[in-house]
Design a protein around this motif. Structure first.
Motif, short mmCIF file in Angstrom:
data_model
loop_
_atom_site.label_atom_id
_atom_site.label_comp_id
_atom_site.label_asym_id
_atom_site.label_seq_id
_atom_site.Cartn_x
_atom_site.Cartn_y
_atom_site.Cartn_z
N HIS A 52 47.62 35.68 37.40
CA HIS A 52 48.08 35.72 38.80
C HIS A 52 48.32 37.17 39.22
O HIS A 52 49.00 37.93 38.53
CB HIS A 52 49.37 34.91 38.95
CG HIS A 52 49.93 34.92 40.32
ND1 HIS A 52 49.24 34.39 41.40
CD2 HIS A 52 51.08 35.41 40.82
CE1 HIS A 52 49.98 34.55 42.49
NE2 HIS A 52 51.10 35.17 42.16
N ILE A 90 49.92 40.00 41.80
CA ILE A 90 50.96 40.31 42.78
C ILE A 90 50.80 41.78 43.17
O ILE A 90 50.12 42.53 42.47
CB ILE A 90 52.39 40.05 42.24
CG1 ILE A 90 52.71 40.95 41.04
CG2 ILE A 90 52.58 38.58 41.90
CD1 ILE A 90 54.16 40.87 40.56
N ASP A 145 53.99 38.50 46.72
CA ASP A 145 53.44 37.51 45.81
C ASP A 145 52.75 36.42 46.61
O ASP A 145 53.40 35.73 47.39
CB ASP A 145 54.56 36.92 44.95
CG ASP A 145 54.06 36.00 43.86
OD1 ASP A 145 52.95 35.45 44.00
OD2 ASP A 145 54.79 35.81 42.88
N CYS A 195 44.64 34.64 44.69
CA CYS A 195 45.72 35.64 44.66
C CYS A 195 45.17 37.06 44.72
O CYS A 195 45.73 37.93 45.39
CB CYS A 195 46.61 35.44 43.44
SG CYS A 195 45.75 35.40 41.87
#
Length: 196
Positions: A110, A112, A127, A178
């Motif tokens: 993921h 961020i 995020d 993401c």
């Protein structure tokens, strides 16, 4: 021909003024196809996009206002947080104190975006999942890097930076976008003319 398909790649030379060292990024054809099909992306694609954004801010003569850190140098590695903290310290020393730094970070599966605003003692986190808390290991790495930077430039010991989760950032609508959200966040910040 099909056997060579997986090994076809594009190489991009990155100037030293982007990450503090000369670097070559290799993007394989399968990564370009994944990008075009909006599938999950990795470090190489994000680094190539950072290179584009750096040229954008440099052409606008804002490269002393907005800096970037190499996602390969800050990548999650539970064995060695000190190396990542030292890299953050080195980057902070290379520009003016009122710069902000954009750091795409992947703690595992993921992406961020971490934004260091050293002048205001703030670290912002964007995020795409809208998580409320930054990852503790990453928070320690960043705090240690900022603490070492302050010590090296002779600033009095300060409190730890305030970590602020920016909840208004656009969210991903699936489990794979993401990286695209983080690239959008960086683009929006680079195009924000109020950052002078």
């Amino acid at each position: 021909m099909l056997k060579n398909y997986k090994y076809t790649c594009i190489s991009t030379n990155l100037d030293e003024d982007l990450f503090g060292v000369k670097k070559i990024v290799y993007i394989f054809q399968e990564q370009v196809i994944a990008f075009a099909e909006m599938r999950e992306i990795g470090q190489a694609i994000i680094t190539a996009y950072i290179s584009y954004l750096f040229r954008l801010v440099k052409n606008q003569q804002r490269d002393q206002v907005i800096g970037f850190m190499d996602p390969a140098r800050t990548a999650h590695d539970p064995r060695d947080g000190n190396v990542r903290s030292e890299y953050i310290t080195k980057c902070l020393k290379q520009t003016s104190i009122d710069s902000i730094f954009l750091i795409p970070y992947n703690p595992g599966g993921h992406w961020i975006l971490t934004i260091i605003d050293e002048d205001k003692d703030n670290v912002y986190v964007m995020d795409p999942l809208g998580a409320r808390h930054p990852h503790d290991a990453w928070k320690t790495v960043v705090n240690d890097g900022i603490k070492a930077f302050n010590a090296q430039i002779g600033r009095r010991p300060r409190k730890l930076p305030t970590w602020i989760m920016l909840s208004g950032a656009p969210k991903q609508n699936d489990g794979k976008s993401c990286g695209y959200c983080v690239m959008r966040y960086m683009k929006d910040i680079c195009q924000d003319s109020s950052l002078e």
